[in-house]
Design a protein around this motif. Sequence first.
Motif, PDB file in Angstrom:
ATOM      1  N   ILE A  74       0.858  -1.377  -0.226  1.00  0.00           N
ATOM      2  CA  ILE A  74       0.138   0.049  -0.205  1.00  0.00           C
ATOM      3  C   ILE A  74       0.902   1.199   0.143  1.00  0.00           C
ATOM      4  O   ILE A  74       0.678   2.234  -0.802  1.00  0.00           O
ATOM      5  CB  ILE A  74      -1.158  -0.023   1.299  1.00  0.00           C
ATOM      6  CG1 ILE A  74      -1.901  -1.103   1.257  1.00  0.00           C
ATOM      7  CG2 ILE A  74      -1.854   1.336   1.168  1.00  0.00           C
ATOM      8  CD1 ILE A  74      -2.633  -1.514   2.552  1.00  0.00           C
ATOM      9  N   VAL A  75       1.728   1.299   1.162  1.00  0.00           N
ATOM     10  CA  VAL A  75       2.546   2.491   0.943  1.00  0.00           C
ATOM     11  C   VAL A  75       4.039   1.834   1.505  1.00  0.00           C
ATOM     12  O   VAL A  75       4.309   1.366   2.396  1.00  0.00           O
ATOM     13  CB  VAL A  75       2.306   3.262   2.303  1.00  0.00           C
ATOM     14  CG1 VAL A  75       3.127   4.629   2.370  1.00  0.00           C
ATOM     15  CG2 VAL A  75       0.947   3.958   1.883  1.00  0.00           C
ATOM     16  N   ALA A  79       0.504   4.071  -3.215  1.00  0.00           N
ATOM     17  CA  ALA A  79       0.745   5.474  -2.708  1.00  0.00           C
ATOM     18  C   ALA A  79       1.642   6.381  -3.249  1.00  0.00           C
ATOM     19  O   ALA A  79       1.456   7.618  -3.545  1.00  0.00           O
ATOM     20  CB  ALA A  79       0.808   5.571  -1.087  1.00  0.00           C
ATOM     21  N   THR A  82       0.329   7.660  -6.595  1.00  0.00           N
ATOM     22  CA  THR A  82      -0.424   8.940  -6.530  1.00  0.00           C
ATOM     23  C   THR A  82       0.169  10.150  -5.731  1.00  0.00           C
ATOM     24  O   THR A  82      -0.107  11.353  -6.301  1.00  0.00           O
ATOM     25  CB  THR A  82      -1.642   8.461  -5.581  1.00  0.00           C
ATOM     26  OG1 THR A  82      -1.417   7.955  -4.363  1.00  0.00           O
ATOM     27  CG2 THR A  82      -2.493   7.238  -6.262  1.00  0.00           C
ATOM     28  N   THR A 157      -3.842   9.916  -1.371  1.00  0.00           N
ATOM     29  CA  THR A 157      -2.720   9.447  -0.807  1.00  0.00           C
ATOM     30  C   THR A 157      -2.749   9.466   0.577  1.00  0.00           C
ATOM     31  O   THR A 157      -2.437   8.736   1.438  1.00  0.00           O
ATOM     32  CB  THR A 157      -1.588  10.123  -1.348  1.00  0.00           C
ATOM     33  OG1 THR A 157      -1.352  10.304  -2.740  1.00  0.00           O
ATOM     34  CG2 THR A 157      -0.207   9.779  -0.618  1.00  0.00           C
ATOM     35  N   GLN A 160      -4.407   6.451   2.036  1.00  0.00           N
ATOM     36  CA  GLN A 160      -3.521   5.477   2.096  1.00  0.00           C
ATOM     37  C   GLN A 160      -2.598   5.703   3.190  1.00  0.00           C
ATOM     38  O   GLN A 160      -2.025   4.569   3.943  1.00  0.00           O
ATOM     39  CB  GLN A 160      -2.762   5.364   0.826  1.00  0.00           C
ATOM     40  CG  GLN A 160      -3.695   4.900  -0.565  1.00  0.00           C
ATOM     41  CD  GLN A 160      -3.198   5.035  -1.710  1.00  0.00           C
ATOM     42  OE1 GLN A 160      -2.423   4.253  -2.238  1.00  0.00           O
ATOM     43  NE2 GLN A 160      -3.154   6.385  -2.366  1.00  0.00           N
ATOM     44  N   ILE A 163      -4.078   4.443   6.393  1.00  0.00           N
ATOM     45  CA  ILE A 163      -4.155   2.961   6.487  1.00  0.00           C
ATOM     46  C   ILE A 163      -2.995   2.453   6.943  1.00  0.00           C
ATOM     47  O   ILE A 163      -2.789   1.539   7.790  1.00  0.00           O
ATOM     48  CB  ILE A 163      -4.665   2.457   5.153  1.00  0.00           C
ATOM     49  CG1 ILE A 163      -6.037   2.653   4.860  1.00  0.00           C
ATOM     50  CG2 ILE A 163      -4.675   0.822   5.201  1.00  0.00           C
ATOM     51  CD1 ILE A 163      -6.684   2.583   3.715  1.00  0.00           C
ATOM     52  N   ARG A 164      -1.897   2.876   6.374  1.00  0.00           N
ATOM     53  CA  ARG A 164      -0.355   2.563   6.579  1.00  0.00           C
ATOM     54  C   ARG A 164       0.008   2.694   8.310  1.00  0.00           C
ATOM     55  O   ARG A 164       0.357   1.947   8.958  1.00  0.00           O
ATOM     56  CB  ARG A 164       0.779   3.629   6.044  1.00  0.00           C
ATOM     57  CG  ARG A 164       2.088   3.079   6.530  1.00  0.00           C
ATOM     58  CD  ARG A 164       2.946   4.182   5.993  1.00  0.00           C
ATOM     59  NE  ARG A 164       2.609   5.662   6.626  1.00  0.00           N
ATOM     60  CZ  ARG A 164       2.974   6.990   6.533  1.00  0.00           C
ATOM     61  NH1 ARG A 164       3.979   6.939   5.489  1.00  0.00           N
ATOM     62  NH2 ARG A 164       2.508   7.830   6.943  1.00  0.00           N
TER      63      ARG A 164
END
Length: 297
Positions: A74-75, A79, A82, A157, A160, A163-164
Amino acid sequence: MSIALTCLAGMLFAVNATFTRLALDRTRVRTDVAAAATVMTAATVASVIAIIGGVRLSDLSWAESQGFFVIGAIVPGVAQLTFYAAIRMAGPSRSAIMLGTVPVWSVVLATIFLNEHWSASVVAGTLLAVVGSALLATEGITKASVSRLGLALAALTALQFAIRDVLARSVTQGSNLDSPAAAAVTLWVGAVVLIGVGVGTAKPREFSKNLRRSMPAMLIPGIAVGLAMPALLAAFERSRVGVVSPLLGATQTVGAVLLSGLLIGGTEINRRVVLAVIVTLAGGTLLVRVETLREVN
């Protein structure tokens, strides 16, 4: 210690944002290839730190590392794509300020999944962060160097990153992996994702050509991210999402605006941008103050 680590990570991420814009303007390479070059460099830096710290390959068991595979995908995986596109279209200072919404998403997700609690002060702090970003979203943009699509990508971003933050807090609590080793795993997974996207959207020869061109230019952003990620994961080992995420966002925002104003100038600084920084920083400061006092008590 967690506050110092978070501020360090935030300033390093600000360096990443500002020098990425400078590199993209100078080289005109594809943003997906530039993202891959940055994360590959960052993964190498984090790996060197981990090796110096005494981490061995035998320490990287699947049970200890699997959570960081998800974070990395994800990151910085998706991310970074984006974020770099947002930096090119909207500039580093505006992109960084839009990341001021990260605490809102982080606190909401932490409340749902980590049983962290809301308070009136937390609500006020998150609302200030939203107002700061809204000031940019409603800005009358007339220059070609700034686009609303870029701001939208920066907002995506931010989600995301939130979420990270929640995953990092959860995973670091359940893993015995040192933060440098965890950062190396996270970054290498992100690098694999970005290489796959880059090769998939361009011919392998074009990807290779752009990668060679972008590697020297993305050296400073890559080193910054490679140093920032271990610091950030170490901060999440020590403190709640409600402390780390707002402070990270505030530090990154202020750092990016100051650096981009100094090194880029032009559209990166105006009254609305400065006002957005002040409001966003006020929200982040309020959240950190409240959550720090809560931890002390």
